[in-house]
Design an enzyme around this catalytic site. Structure first.
Site, PDB file in Angstrom:
ATOM      1  CD  GLU A   1      -1.330  -2.288   2.191  1.00 45.67           C
ATOM      2  OE1 GLU A   1      -2.082  -2.798   3.022  1.00 45.67           O
ATOM      3  OE2 GLU A   1      -0.136  -2.637   2.040  1.00 45.67           O
TER       4      GLU A   1
ATOM      5  CG  LEU B   1      15.914 -29.981  -6.597  1.00 49.39           C
ATOM      6  CD1 LEU B   1      16.005 -30.510  -5.177  1.00 49.39           C
ATOM      7  CD2 LEU B   1      14.578 -30.364  -7.224  1.00 49.39           C
TER       8      LEU B   1
ATOM      9  NE  ARG C   1      16.352 -24.776 -14.924  1.00 49.75           N
ATOM     10  CZ  ARG C   1      16.147 -25.688 -13.980  1.00 49.75           C
ATOM     11  NH1 ARG C   1      16.744 -25.578 -12.800  1.00 49.75           N
ATOM     12  NH2 ARG C   1      15.331 -26.719 -14.204  1.00 49.75           N
TER      13      ARG C   1
ATOM     14  N   GLY D   1      10.309 -38.340  -4.514  1.00 51.62           N
ATOM     15  CA  GLY D   1       9.573 -39.237  -5.401  1.00 51.62           C
ATOM     16  C   GLY D   1       8.325 -39.831  -4.781  1.00 51.62           C
TER      17      GLY D   1
ATOM     18  CB  VAL E   1       8.954 -38.145  -0.780  1.00 49.47           C
ATOM     19  CG1 VAL E   1       8.739 -36.804  -0.096  1.00 49.47           C
ATOM     20  CG2 VAL E   1      10.377 -38.642  -0.517  1.00 49.47           C
TER      21      VAL E   1
END
Length: 384
Positions: free
Chosen positions: A56, A207, A210, A305, A308
C-alpha cells in the site's frame, strides 16, 4: 467524447494479485496493491520483503497527489499495527484515499479486522471483496502463523495411468515445456523445494528457479533432500555442487542423526541437519516440517519421489496437491506411481481431493486440490 468505461472491480484486484506474486516476502504474506482514480491505475506496489515498505505504501507513493479521492485495491486487509514498518492505515489516511477494497481479511491476530474498522471509523469506506484467489495466496502465511509448520504442496507430474517415472525410474520428461515453466513459477513461490534421496540419485535435479521473465525479486528457495537408510548423496549430485556463473541456493540434507553425510568436503551452501529417526529408521515427516518451520521456512514444494509423496499424503501433512497430468501411458510397475500404499478394499474408503481449480498447459492438465483424508488409514511402505 465519452470517458472510457471503468474496468470492473475484479480486474483491479487481479492486477493487485499479479503484483503480489512478484515476491515471496516470508515470513510476511505476499501483498499487492493498485491505486485507481477515474478508472485508471495511478499507482502500483507489492511487498518485496520483511522489513521493507508494504504494498500500500509503495502504491500510494507512486500515485502521489493523485491518491486523494482515489480507490485503493489491495489483496490483503491493511495492517493497523506497528511492526518493523509503520501501519499502512496511517499512510492511507494521510494520502486521502476515499475507499479501500481488499481481497481478504488479515488472519494475523494483531489485525483481525482491526485495519478495516480503523479506516471506517475515520470516514474511509473499507470493503472486503472475499476473493478466493486472495485467500489462497496467503494460505501459507495463515498456516505458519497458526501452527508454526510450513504449508506443504505436493507437485506431481504423472502420465494418465498415474506413473511418475518410466520403468527405469527416469522421469524426464513426462510433462511438456509449458507445464515445466509453470513449475518454475511454483518453485519461486515457495521457501523450500523438497525431494527424497532417490530422486537425487536417479534424476540428479538442480532444484533451482529458472524463470524466463524478469521481475521476481525474492531469493531462491532452499533445496531440501531427505536422506535415510545407508545410502548417501552422490558427491557429483548437482544439488551439492556450486552453481556456475551465479549464486548457489542453499542445500539442506535432512536425515537421521549422524547419517547426513556426503563424499566431499562440505561447500559453503550445504547444511547437514540430523534429527531423531522413527521406528522405521527414517525421520518422521512432521518432525522434518517442524524443523523447517523453526528455521523460518513457511512453505515447501515437495517434488518427489513416490515414497515421499505417499508418506506426506498418508500422514495427512499435504495442504495442496498440484497434479500435472500428461496425455501419455507409461505402464510399468505400480511402484512408479505417486501413491504407493497396499490400497483400500473398496473405492468408498479411498482418500480424495477437494478440487480447487483446473488449468491447461499445452497438452498437459493441472489439477489443484485440497487433500481429504481416507475414511480409514492407509499405511505407506517404509522404503523411501
Amino acid at each position: 467524447m465519452q470517458p472510457a468505461e471503468s474496468p470492473p472491480e475484479p480486474l483491479f484486484l487481479e492486477l493487485a494479485l499479479a503484483l503480489a506474486r512478484r515476491a515471496r516476502p516470508s515470513p510476511n504474506p505476499p501483498v499487492g496493491a493498485v491505486v485507481v482514480r477515474d478508472g485508471r491505475i495511478v499507482g502500483r506496489g507489492f511487498h518485496p520483503g520483511a522489513g521493507r515498505p508494504h504494498a500500500e505504501v509503495l502504491a500510494l507513493a507512486e500515485a502521489g497527489a493523485r491518491a486523494r479521492g482515489a480507490d485503493l485495491y489491495v489483496t490483503l486487509e491493511p495492517c493497523n499495527h506497528h511492526g518493523r514498518t509503520p501501519p499502512c492505515t496511517a499512510a492511507i489516511l494521510e494520502a486521502g484515499v476515499r475507499r479501500v477494497l481488499y481481497g481478504v481479511e488479515d488472519p494475523d491476530p494483531r489485525v483481525a479486522g482491526g485495519g478495516a474498522r480503523f479506516l471506517r471509523r475515520r470516514g474511509v469506506r473499507a470493503v472486503c471483496l472475499r476473493s478466493a484467489a486472495a485467500a489462497e495466496l496467503i494460505a501459507p502465511f495463515e498456516k505458519f502463523a497458526r501452527t508454526g509448520l510450513p504449508f506443504v504442496t505436493l507437485k506431481i507430474g504423472a502420465s494418465l495411468d498415474g506413473r511418475i517415472a518410466a520403468r527405469t525410474g527416469r522421469s524426464r520428461w513426462i510433462t511438456g515445456p509449458a507445464a515445466r515453466e509453470a513449475v518454475q513459477r511454483m518453485r519461486a513461490a515457495h521457501d523450500a523445494i523438497l525431494v527424497g534421496l532417490g530422486t537425487v540419485r536417479i534424476d540428479d535435479p538442480r532444484l533451482t528457479v529458472r524463470l524466463p521473465e524478469a521481475g521476481f525479486v525474492s531469493p531462491p528457495p532452499v533445496r531440501v533432500v531427505l536422506t535415510g537408510g545407508r545410502r548417501t548423496v552422490p558427491s557429483r549430485a548437482r544439488v551439492v555442487r556450486p552453481e556456475r556463473g551465479g549464486a548457489t541456493p542453499e542445500t539442506w540434507l535432512v536425515g537421521p542423526t549422524a547419517r547426513t553425510t556426503i563424499h566431499l568436503d562440505d561447500p559453503d551452501h550445504l547444511r547437514r541437519i540430523g534429527l531423531p529417526a522413527g521406528r522405521d529408521g527414517l525421520v518422521p515427516e512432521r518432525r522434518v516440517l517442524a524443523e523447517l518451520g523453526r528455521r523460518g521456512i513457511t512453505s515447501v514444494l515437495v517434488e518427489g519421489g513416490g515414497q515421499v509423496f505417499t508418506r506426506f499424503l498418508a500422514a495427512g501433512l499435504a495442504d495442496r496437491v498440484a497434479l500435472f497430468l500428461a496425455p501419455k501411458l507409461l505402464g510399468g510397475p505400480a511402484e512408479r506411481g505417486f501413491f504407493c500404499t497396499p490400497g483400500v478394499p473398496e473405492p468408498g474408503l479411498a482418500a480424495g481431493l477437494e478440487l480447487l481449480r483446473v488449468e491447461r498447459y499445452g497438452d498437459d492438465v493441472l489439477w489443484v486440490g485440497r487433500p481429504r483424508p481416507a475414511r480409514r488409514g492407509c499405511r505407506p511402505r517404509s522404503a523411501r
